[in-house]
Design an enzyme around this catalytic site. Structure first.
Site, PDB file in Angstrom:
ATOM      1  N   LYS A  26       5.669   3.626  16.809  1.00 22.58           N
ATOM      2  CA  LYS A  26       5.637   2.529  15.841  1.00 22.58           C
ATOM      3  C   LYS A  26       6.837   2.664  14.921  1.00 22.58           C
ATOM      4  O   LYS A  26       7.037   3.712  14.297  1.00 22.58           O
ATOM      5  CB  LYS A  26       4.345   2.558  15.033  1.00 22.58           C
ATOM      6  CG  LYS A  26       4.162   1.331  14.131  1.00 22.58           C
ATOM      7  CD  LYS A  26       2.744   1.241  13.599  1.00 22.58           C
ATOM      8  CE  LYS A  26       2.523  -0.072  12.860  1.00 22.58           C
ATOM      9  NZ  LYS A  26       1.099  -0.243  12.453  1.00 22.58           N
ATOM     10  N   ASN A  67       5.036   5.951   3.351  1.00 17.48           N
ATOM     11  CA  ASN A  67       4.219   6.593   2.323  1.00 17.48           C
ATOM     12  C   ASN A  67       4.011   8.093   2.509  1.00 17.48           C
ATOM     13  O   ASN A  67       3.258   8.711   1.771  1.00 17.48           O
ATOM     14  CB  ASN A  67       2.862   5.889   2.234  1.00 17.48           C
ATOM     15  CG  ASN A  67       3.022   4.409   1.940  1.00 17.48           C
ATOM     16  OD1 ASN A  67       3.787   4.034   1.066  1.00 17.48           O
ATOM     17  ND2 ASN A  67       2.326   3.570   2.694  1.00 17.48           N
ATOM     18  N   THR A  68       4.647   8.683   3.528  1.00 16.59           N
ATOM     19  CA  THR A  68       4.659  10.136   3.712  1.00 16.59           C
ATOM     20  C   THR A  68       6.110  10.594   3.631  1.00 16.59           C
ATOM     21  O   THR A  68       6.939  10.152   4.437  1.00 16.59           O
ATOM     22  CB  THR A  68       4.035  10.535   5.064  1.00 16.59           C
ATOM     23  OG1 THR A  68       2.656  10.145   5.079  1.00 16.59           O
ATOM     24  CG2 THR A  68       4.124  12.036   5.278  1.00 16.59           C
ATOM     25  N   PHE A  96      -1.623   8.091   4.550  1.00 19.23           N
ATOM     26  CA  PHE A  96      -2.375   8.661   5.680  1.00 19.23           C
ATOM     27  C   PHE A  96      -3.715   9.268   5.242  1.00 19.23           C
ATOM     28  O   PHE A  96      -4.100  10.353   5.688  1.00 19.23           O
ATOM     29  CB  PHE A  96      -1.552   9.737   6.393  1.00 19.23           C
ATOM     30  CG  PHE A  96      -0.484   9.214   7.311  1.00 19.23           C
ATOM     31  CD1 PHE A  96      -0.383   7.864   7.620  1.00 19.23           C
ATOM     32  CD2 PHE A  96       0.439  10.082   7.890  1.00 19.23           C
ATOM     33  CE1 PHE A  96       0.597   7.390   8.465  1.00 19.23           C
ATOM     34  CE2 PHE A  96       1.430   9.622   8.752  1.00 19.23           C
ATOM     35  CZ  PHE A  96       1.508   8.272   9.030  1.00 19.23           C
ATOM     36  N   ASN A 101       5.998  -1.614  11.438  1.00 17.92           N
ATOM     37  CA  ASN A 101       5.220  -1.105  10.327  1.00 17.92           C
ATOM     38  C   ASN A 101       5.554  -1.926   9.070  1.00 17.92           C
ATOM     39  O   ASN A 101       6.226  -2.954   9.150  1.00 17.92           O
ATOM     40  CB  ASN A 101       5.551   0.376  10.109  1.00 17.92           C
ATOM     41  CG  ASN A 101       4.370   1.178   9.584  1.00 17.92           C
ATOM     42  OD1 ASN A 101       3.636   0.709   8.718  1.00 17.92           O
ATOM     43  ND2 ASN A 101       4.176   2.376  10.096  1.00 17.92           N
ATOM     44  N   ASN A 110       0.832  -1.196   0.000  1.00 19.19           N
ATOM     45  CA  ASN A 110       0.000   0.000   0.000  1.00 19.19           C
ATOM     46  C   ASN A 110       0.869   1.249   0.000  1.00 19.19           C
ATOM     47  O   ASN A 110       1.955   1.271   0.566  1.00 19.19           O
ATOM     48  CB  ASN A 110      -0.965  -0.013   1.201  1.00 19.19           C
ATOM     49  CG  ASN A 110      -0.407   0.710   2.405  1.00 19.19           C
ATOM     50  OD1 ASN A 110      -0.437   1.946   2.495  1.00 19.19           O
ATOM     51  ND2 ASN A 110       0.135  -0.055   3.355  1.00 19.19           N
ATOM     52  N   SER A 123       5.782   5.123   8.708  1.00 17.58           N
ATOM     53  CA  SER A 123       5.112   4.860   7.438  1.00 17.58           C
ATOM     54  C   SER A 123       6.018   5.270   6.288  1.00 17.58           C
ATOM     55  O   SER A 123       6.564   6.376   6.284  1.00 17.58           O
ATOM     56  CB  SER A 123       3.792   5.643   7.351  1.00 17.58           C
ATOM     57  OG  SER A 123       3.258   5.545   6.037  1.00 17.58           O
TER      58      SER A 123
END
Length: 317
Positions: free
Chosen positions: A194, A158-159, A98, A223, A94, A156
């Site tokens: 995390k 993805n940021t 967020f 994560n 994915n 994460s």
């Protein structure tokens, strides 16, 4: 992503409760950060980002749900397609970014769902925020009376730039500012962080040291990974984003075991990554996890996965 949306609708309106019977096992009762839990099985952040399906999820047998990640402002996330199902590998990639309805809407949803079980909030920062630490503090302050604990998401993939917050200097500033804010506002809820499964041993040592200094209540390990050094068979395996599911199981276990060793068992740990069975959950508990969370297994095995894991786990403990 469309399948995820439909699944949440079923859970939101509690349709699945008519099909599945929630079992309780007294032998699995436990505590985590002074939170009493019926069992050590929880839902990882990402499944119910906006606190829309809490009642339905608890009725499937879990004892803890981590909502989010939640950011101060509403955020659409990255462009679609951004979720890829790797059927041959029992994995998901994915790059959602967020996506959530923002803290005001999420708190409104939470207020409708208090009392079903333990709730955590995964705290994120807006993509265009000039000060991500201020975003963390804003979300924690806003939800201080609504949830049982907070998880600061600094891992994460993805940021852009978020994972840099795991570096020693940046992490120390985060934990220092959050600690000061919580003391000033008398917020006493446990704070967890995390972390990524892609960290070096030196990174882990520094993280554990800072967690001890700032009395962080726990670590969520781990994560998703950006590592593709796995024998992935699915055609979409090279897509950018965070990889979750079975391929992550061993690496997340290595990080979990190292954290337990480095902290000498003094920091409570949540084990996440590749759990598909009671045996998987039990292994994480044996190497240091106090409780575990899952998400990808739900996407592959459906709502029965929680009760199946609980039954298996009940025979192992």
């Amino acid at each position: 992503e469309r399948a995820h949306f439909i699944s949440l609708l079923y859970l939101k309106f509690n349709f699945l409760n008519k099909l599945f019977f929630k079992k309780k096992f007294k032998s699995l009762n436990t505590t985590f950060c002074n939170i009493n839990l019926e069992n050590p099985i929880g839902v990882a952040a990402g499944l119910d980002k906006n606190a829309e399906a809490i009642r339905g999820l608890f009725n499937l047998g879990v004892s803890l749900i981590e909502v989010g990640a939640v950011t101060p402002k509403i955020q659409y996330g990255n462009r679609k397609p951004r979720v890829f199902r790797l059927n041959s590998d029992f994995a998901i990639i994915n790059r959602l970014g967020f996506n959530n309805l923002g803290m005001k809407k999420v708190r409104s949803n939470l207020k409708k769902n208090i009392g079903y079980g333990a709730l955590g909030l995964n705290v994120g920062a807006n993509k265009d925020s000039e000060n991500k630490i201020s975003d963390f503090i804003e979300v924690i302050s806003y939800f201080s009376n609504e949830v049982d604990y907070f998880t600061i998401n600094i891992s994460s993939p993805n940021t852009h730039g978020l994972r840099n917050l795991q570096k020693e200097k940046n992490l120390e500033e985060i934990l220092s500012r959050i600690t000061i804010n919580n003391e000033l506002k008398k917020i006493k809820k446990p704070i967890l962080i995390k972390i990524s499964p892609d960290l070096t041993d030196e990174n882990l040592k520094k993280i554990v040291n800072l967690c001890k200094i700032y009395r962080i209540a726990g670590i969520v390990a781990t994560n998703t990974t950006i590592n593709r050094e796995y024998d992935l068979k699915s055609s979409c395996a090279e897509n950018n984003g965070g990889l979750s599911g079975k391929p992550l199981f061993n690496q997340s276990n290595i990080i979990l075991a190292k954290l337990y060793f480095l902290s000498k068992g003094t920091i409570p740990l949540i084990g996440v990554g590749g759990i598909f069975s009671g045996e998987d959950a039990y292994k994480k508990i044996c190497i240091g996890a106090s409780i575990v969370q899952l998400y990808t297994a739900y996407a592959f095995k459906g709502p029965l996965v929680f009760s199946e894991i609980l039954e298996d786990l009940n025979t192992l403990v």
